[in-house]
Design a protein around this motif. Structure first.
Motif, PDB file in Angstrom:
ATOM      1  N   LYS A   2     -49.457  12.619 -11.127  1.00 22.96           N
ATOM      2  CA  LYS A   2     -48.566  12.560 -12.289  1.00 22.96           C
ATOM      3  C   LYS A   2     -49.353  12.481 -13.585  1.00 22.96           C
ATOM      4  N   PHE A   4     -49.721  11.090 -17.342  1.00 21.65           N
ATOM      5  CA  PHE A   4     -49.320   9.794 -17.893  1.00 21.65           C
ATOM      6  C   PHE A   4     -48.058   9.919 -18.735  1.00 21.65           C
ATOM      7  N   ILE A   7     -45.240   9.495 -16.496  1.00 21.72           N
ATOM      8  CA  ILE A   7     -45.130   8.088 -16.087  1.00 21.72           C
ATOM      9  C   ILE A   7     -44.420   7.278 -17.161  1.00 21.72           C
ATOM     10  N   VAL A   8     -44.772   7.512 -18.421  1.00 18.78           N
ATOM     11  CA  VAL A   8     -44.124   6.793 -19.532  1.00 18.78           C
ATOM     12  C   VAL A   8     -42.625   7.064 -19.520  1.00 18.78           C
ATOM     13  N   GLU A  10     -40.735   7.998 -17.015  1.00 18.65           N
ATOM     14  CA  GLU A  10     -40.121   7.402 -15.823  1.00 18.65           C
ATOM     15  C   GLU A  10     -39.956   5.894 -15.977  1.00 18.65           C
ATOM     16  N   VAL A  11     -41.004   5.221 -16.440  1.00 22.10           N
ATOM     17  CA  VAL A  11     -40.935   3.768 -16.647  1.00 22.10           C
ATOM     18  C   VAL A  11     -39.895   3.445 -17.719  1.00 22.10           C
ATOM     19  N   ASP A  79     -52.965   3.392 -17.437  1.00 25.80           N
ATOM     20  CA  ASP A  79     -52.311   3.975 -16.273  1.00 25.80           C
ATOM     21  C   ASP A  79     -50.968   3.264 -16.093  1.00 25.80           C
ATOM     22  N   GLU A  80     -50.284   3.539 -15.003  1.00 24.10           N
ATOM     23  CA  GLU A  80     -48.941   2.987 -14.822  1.00 24.10           C
ATOM     24  C   GLU A  80     -48.949   1.462 -14.766  1.00 24.10           C
ATOM     25  N   SER A  81     -49.919   0.887 -14.080  1.00 27.25           N
ATOM     26  CA  SER A  81     -49.960  -0.580 -13.965  1.00 27.25           C
ATOM     27  C   SER A  81     -50.208  -1.228 -15.324  1.00 27.25           C
ATOM     28  N   LEU A  83     -49.283   0.019 -18.231  1.00 24.10           N
ATOM     29  CA  LEU A  83     -48.047   0.176 -18.991  1.00 24.10           C
ATOM     30  C   LEU A  83     -47.026  -0.890 -18.601  1.00 24.10           C
ATOM     31  N   ILE A  84     -46.853  -1.096 -17.314  1.00 21.65           N
ATOM     32  CA  ILE A  84     -45.875  -2.086 -16.851  1.00 21.65           C
ATOM     33  C   ILE A  84     -46.320  -3.500 -17.215  1.00 21.65           C
TER      34      ILE A  84
END
Length: 233
Positions: A2, A4, A7-8, A10-11, A79-81, A83-84
């Motif tokens: 994916k 980034f 990912i943004v 989606e989150v 990365d996704e982690s 961001l969360i």
């Protein structure tokens, strides 16, 4: 793999769905953010510094331009982690006692100096914006926290994109932009900085400030001599 930017998006959709399902909880978060901004006031630089070091950054720069505060590092992009972790209180992977920042709470103090924060990383712009979030959710602005819903940005102000491009040319990979910032509050924190802020870092060796009368350059050297580790600042 994916991108980034995907990912943004989606989150963001997931967080928007959560907020719409529990508007009262989001309102409680807004009140808690206000409390944390007051309680952790003066901790934003420490949080940004530690996050940069955790990302294996070697160089950091912070400056003020056109009413916006910039903080950039040359470490591992988001990365996704990441961001969360920055969006959710208590979601950081940091371990108590191992770093000077913990569980992402310190970053919530950013809402004391700005309610519109643009972040550039991994070739993607996104924002934490109290105003944008309130419009997306059709809620009162006071009932929405600043740092909760990451919103993907197709474009940003020209002045910001120009500054980011210059930072990229100089090797910086992640840029925080605090728009219409209360710069006096940030300066109060910077004026308290001493060498002790840099002792427990692992990667950063250069930190530059250019904000009004605050113009500093810290250089950190680490070396081993006679089986002992030494740090010069």
């Amino acid at each position: 793999m994916k991108r980034f930017s995907d990912i943004v998006k989606e989150v963001s959709e997931n967080f928007i769905h959560e907020a719409k399902q529990s508007p009262q909880l989001l309102s409680d978060m807004a009140k808690m953010e206000y409390y944390m901004a007051e309680s952790y006031s003066g901790r934003l630089f420490v949080e940004l510094l530690q996050n940069a070091d955790d990302a294996k950054s070697t160089r950091i720069i912070s400056y003020y331009n056109n009413g916006n505060l910039y903080f950039a590092n040359n470490g591992k992009p988001f990365d996704e982690s990441d961001l969360i972790a920055i969006a959710r209180s208590g979601a950081s992977g940091k371990q108590r006692g191992k770093t000077i920042g913990y569980r992402g709470i310190g970053f919530k103090s950013a809402s004391s100096i700005s309610n519109d924060i643009v972040i550039y990383s991994a070739n993607t712009y996104f924002t934490f914006s109290k105003e944008k979030s309130s419009k997306i959710l059709n809620m009162k602005i006071e009932d929405v926290p600043t740092i909760r819903i990451p919103v993907f940005l197709n474009e940003v102000d020209e002045s910001i994109s120009e500054d980011v491009e210059l930072l990229k040319e100089n090797g910086y990979s992640t840029v925080f932009v605090f728009k219409n910032v209360d710069i006096e509050l940030y300066l109060e924190e910077l004026n308290e900085i001493d060498d002790g802020y840099f002792i427990f870092l692992n990667s950063v060796y250069e930190c530059v400030f250019d904000i009004a009368e605050c113009e500093y350059k810290y250089e950190i050297t680490r070396f081993t001599e006679m089986s002992s580790e030494h740090i010069e600042i």
